[in-house]
Design an enzyme around this catalytic site. Structure first.
Site, PDB file in Angstrom:
ATOM      1  N   GLY A  10     -41.385  57.944 -13.999  1.00  0.00           N
ATOM      2  CA  GLY A  10     -42.007  59.270 -14.008  1.00  0.00           C
ATOM      3  C   GLY A  10     -41.630  60.031 -15.255  1.00  0.00           C
ATOM      4  O   GLY A  10     -41.442  61.247 -15.231  1.00  0.00           O
ATOM      5  N   ARG A  34     -47.563  55.953 -15.380  1.00  0.00           N
ATOM      6  CA  ARG A  34     -48.892  55.342 -15.528  1.00  0.00           C
ATOM      7  C   ARG A  34     -49.614  55.811 -16.781  1.00  0.00           C
ATOM      8  O   ARG A  34     -50.377  55.071 -17.376  1.00  0.00           O
ATOM      9  CB  ARG A  34     -49.754  55.672 -14.290  1.00  0.00           C
ATOM     10  CG  ARG A  34     -49.299  55.009 -13.014  1.00  0.00           C
ATOM     11  CD  ARG A  34     -49.952  55.647 -11.815  1.00  0.00           C
ATOM     12  NE  ARG A  34     -49.670  57.080 -11.780  1.00  0.00           N
ATOM     13  CZ  ARG A  34     -50.129  57.924 -10.901  1.00  0.00           C
ATOM     14  NH1 ARG A  34     -50.938  57.498  -9.949  1.00  0.00           N
ATOM     15  NH2 ARG A  34     -49.820  59.203 -10.946  1.00  0.00           N
ATOM     16  N   TYR A 146     -43.049  64.904   2.894  1.00  0.00           N
ATOM     17  CA  TYR A 146     -42.204  65.074   1.696  1.00  0.00           C
ATOM     18  C   TYR A 146     -40.728  65.121   2.070  1.00  0.00           C
ATOM     19  O   TYR A 146     -39.910  64.370   1.521  1.00  0.00           O
ATOM     20  CB  TYR A 146     -42.599  66.340   0.925  1.00  0.00           C
ATOM     21  CG  TYR A 146     -41.842  66.473  -0.386  1.00  0.00           C
ATOM     22  CD1 TYR A 146     -42.128  65.630  -1.458  1.00  0.00           C
ATOM     23  CD2 TYR A 146     -40.839  67.428  -0.545  1.00  0.00           C
ATOM     24  CE1 TYR A 146     -41.428  65.728  -2.649  1.00  0.00           C
ATOM     25  CE2 TYR A 146     -40.136  67.535  -1.737  1.00  0.00           C
ATOM     26  CZ  TYR A 146     -40.441  66.677  -2.791  1.00  0.00           C
ATOM     27  OH  TYR A 146     -39.742  66.775  -3.970  1.00  0.00           O
TER      28      TYR A 146
HETATM   29  N1  LIG Z   1     -40.691  70.023  -9.024  1.00  0.00           N
HETATM   30  C1  LIG Z   1     -39.828  70.283  -8.039  1.00  0.00           C
HETATM   31  O1  LIG Z   1     -39.700  71.422  -7.550  1.00  0.00           O
HETATM   32  C2  LIG Z   1     -38.936  69.208  -7.512  1.00  0.00           C
HETATM   33  C3  LIG Z   1     -37.855  69.605  -6.689  1.00  0.00           C
HETATM   34  C4  LIG Z   1     -37.005  68.634  -6.174  1.00  0.00           C
HETATM   35  C5  LIG Z   1     -37.256  67.305  -6.470  1.00  0.00           C
HETATM   36  N2  LIG Z   1     -38.310  66.946  -7.251  1.00  0.00           N
HETATM   37  C6  LIG Z   1     -38.526  65.524  -7.511  1.00  0.00           C
HETATM   38  O2  LIG Z   1     -38.463  65.291  -8.896  1.00  0.00           O
HETATM   39  C7  LIG Z   1     -39.248  64.143  -9.229  1.00  0.00           C
HETATM   40  C8  LIG Z   1     -40.171  64.476 -10.393  1.00  0.00           C
HETATM   41  O3  LIG Z   1     -41.060  65.509  -9.982  1.00  0.00           O
HETATM   42  P1  LIG Z   1     -41.781  66.500 -11.005  1.00  0.00           P
HETATM   43  O4  LIG Z   1     -41.651  67.840 -10.425  1.00  0.00           O
HETATM   44  O5  LIG Z   1     -41.337  66.244 -12.396  1.00  0.00           O
HETATM   45  O6  LIG Z   1     -43.295  66.027 -10.785  1.00  0.00           O
HETATM   46  P2  LIG Z   1     -44.506  65.843 -11.836  1.00  0.00           P
HETATM   47  O7  LIG Z   1     -44.392  66.822 -12.933  1.00  0.00           O
HETATM   48  O8  LIG Z   1     -45.732  65.820 -11.001  1.00  0.00           O
HETATM   49  O9  LIG Z   1     -44.228  64.385 -12.433  1.00  0.00           O
HETATM   50  C9  LIG Z   1     -44.280  63.257 -11.591  1.00  0.00           C
HETATM   51  C10 LIG Z   1     -43.999  62.015 -12.414  1.00  0.00           C
HETATM   52  O10 LIG Z   1     -44.069  60.870 -11.544  1.00  0.00           O
HETATM   53  C11 LIG Z   1     -44.938  59.920 -12.135  1.00  0.00           C
HETATM   54  N3  LIG Z   1     -45.630  59.137 -11.116  1.00  0.00           N
HETATM   55  C12 LIG Z   1     -46.301  59.603 -10.039  1.00  0.00           C
HETATM   56  N4  LIG Z   1     -46.873  58.574  -9.379  1.00  0.00           N
HETATM   57  C13 LIG Z   1     -46.541  57.445 -10.060  1.00  0.00           C
HETATM   58  C14 LIG Z   1     -46.833  56.078  -9.881  1.00  0.00           C
HETATM   59  N5  LIG Z   1     -47.596  55.642  -8.848  1.00  0.00           N
HETATM   60  N6  LIG Z   1     -46.350  55.170 -10.775  1.00  0.00           N
HETATM   61  C15 LIG Z   1     -45.596  55.591 -11.810  1.00  0.00           C
HETATM   62  N7  LIG Z   1     -45.280  56.891 -12.037  1.00  0.00           N
HETATM   63  C16 LIG Z   1     -45.756  57.798 -11.166  1.00  0.00           C
HETATM   64  C17 LIG Z   1     -45.921  60.720 -12.963  1.00  0.00           C
HETATM   65  O11 LIG Z   1     -46.423  59.947 -14.043  1.00  0.00           O
HETATM   66  P3  LIG Z   1     -47.943  59.386 -14.158  1.00  0.00           P
HETATM   67  O12 LIG Z   1     -48.845  60.362 -13.463  1.00  0.00           O
HETATM   68  O13 LIG Z   1     -48.153  59.285 -15.642  1.00  0.00           O
HETATM   69  O14 LIG Z   1     -47.894  58.046 -13.506  1.00  0.00           O
HETATM   70  C18 LIG Z   1     -45.019  61.819 -13.525  1.00  0.00           C
HETATM   71  O15 LIG Z   1     -44.368  61.380 -14.687  1.00  0.00           O
HETATM   72  C19 LIG Z   1     -39.959  63.747  -7.939  1.00  0.00           C
HETATM   73  O16 LIG Z   1     -39.239  62.698  -7.308  1.00  0.00           O
HETATM   74  C20 LIG Z   1     -39.896  64.998  -7.095  1.00  0.00           C
HETATM   75  O17 LIG Z   1     -39.953  64.736  -5.714  1.00  0.00           O
HETATM   76  C21 LIG Z   1     -39.144  67.873  -7.787  1.00  0.00           C
END
Ligand SMILES: NC(=O)c1ccc[n+]([C@@H]2O[C@H](COP(=O)([O-])OP(=O)(O)OC[C@H]3O[C@@H](n4cnc5c(N)ncnc54)[C@H](OP(=O)(O)O)[C@@H]3O)[C@@H](O)[C@H]2O)c1
Length: 237
Positions: A10, A34, A146
């Site tokens: 990611g 991706r 989630y």
């Molecule tokens: N934002 C929050 O408030 C928050 C809080 C606590 C925890 N988290 C956790 O932090 C992590 C990152 O979240 P984020 O907030 O940075 O989300 P984001 O901005 O939506 O980024 C998600 C990342 O995951 C990748 N991804 C999604 N589906 C994928 C797949 N099938 N194969 C490969 N890569 C995939 C996406 O890349 P592509 O689309 O290019 O594949 C992107 O790089 C997650 O595990 C989330 O649950 C987030």
């Protein structure tokens, strides 16, 4: 001098991008997601700090493709960060939304970790850090899938930690509250949220502890929000 190698899933945006850029200060990087164009963009940013980078465009929910692209790679630090969130009441959630969350947040942990952990165990050295969430020990309306997947992260990480620590491999989980990324709808008030680089600093902290000690779990929350919460979007902070 040879740098250790960190693989970040990611890594194309959000928290994963920030983690990649932070670890690029000390590590070479394997960037996984991706979107190849976005990975290239992150790769250029990481190279600016002296890191060598490899981009691997793969869907981590695809077991065969992930095994083919990642198995056998030398990885010192794995950051399981890729994740998706659809937060809505259970009865409103489609089967596709449910399966997508379980596939990315849960099943991909097996696909990616299974590919690179054997090398760490063989070398007697390594670290697997998974990005959980405060939703991994809290519950909220709209969180059946989630919060369920993030509770899984806790059980997975602690069990794996017990299995491989005697082999010299550390396992940790970083649990952020809400972070200002694309995970939330554009309309969400973000002024009180953590920044992706805050989570990246926490990951760097757990990765850089001395070899004889492990910080297994770390929870990161915003302090003194800039403005009171205004949004009604389900949140965990
Ligand atoms: N934002 C929050 O408030 C928050 C809080 C606590 C925890 N988290 C956790 O932090 C992590 C990152 O979240 P984020 O907030 O940075 O989300 P984001 O901005 O939506 O980024 C998600 C990342 O995951 C990748 N991804 C999604 N589906 C994928 C797949 N099938 N194969 C490969 N890569 C995939 C996406 O890349 P592509 O689309 O290019 O594949 C992107 O790089 C997650 O595990 C989330 O649950 C987030």
């Amino acid at each position: 001098m040879t740098r250790p190698i960190a693989l970040v899933t990611g890594a194309s945006r959000g928290i994963g991008r920030a983690i990649a850029e932070r670890l690029a200060e000390t590590h070479d990087l394997i960037l996984v997601a991706r979107d190849e164009a976005q990975l290239q963009d992150v790769s250029i940013a990481c190279q600016a700090t002296g890191a060598r980078t490899d981009c691997i465009a793969v869907d981590v929910t695809n077991f065969l493709a992930t095994a083919e692209r990642l198995t056998g790679l030398h990885v010192d630090v794995l950051v399981n960060n890729a994740g998706v969130a659809v937060m809505k009441p259970f009865l409103d959630m489609t089967a596709e939304e449910w399966h997508r969350m379980v596939n990315v947040n849960v099943n991909a942990l097996y696909h990616v970790t299974r590919a690179v952990l054997p090398g760490m165990v063989e070398r007697g050295h390594g670290h697997v850090c998974t990005i959980g969430s405060t939703a991994g020990r809290n519950t909220f309306v709209g969180g059946t899938a989630y919060a369920g997947t993030k509770h899984f992260v806790m059980g997975f990480s602690e069990s794996l930690m017990l299995e491989v620590r005697d082999a010299g491999v550390g396992v940790s989980v970083v649990m952020p509250g809400s972070v200002d990324t694309d995970l939330f709808p554009a309309s969400t008030n973000r002024t009180w949220m953590l920044e992706p680089r805050d989570v990246a600093d926490a990951v760097a902290f757990v990765v850089h502890t001395p070899p004889h000690m492990l910080v297994h779990r770390i929870e990161v929350r915003p302090l003194s929000p800039k403005r009171p919460r205004e949004s009604s979007t389900p949140q965990s902070h």
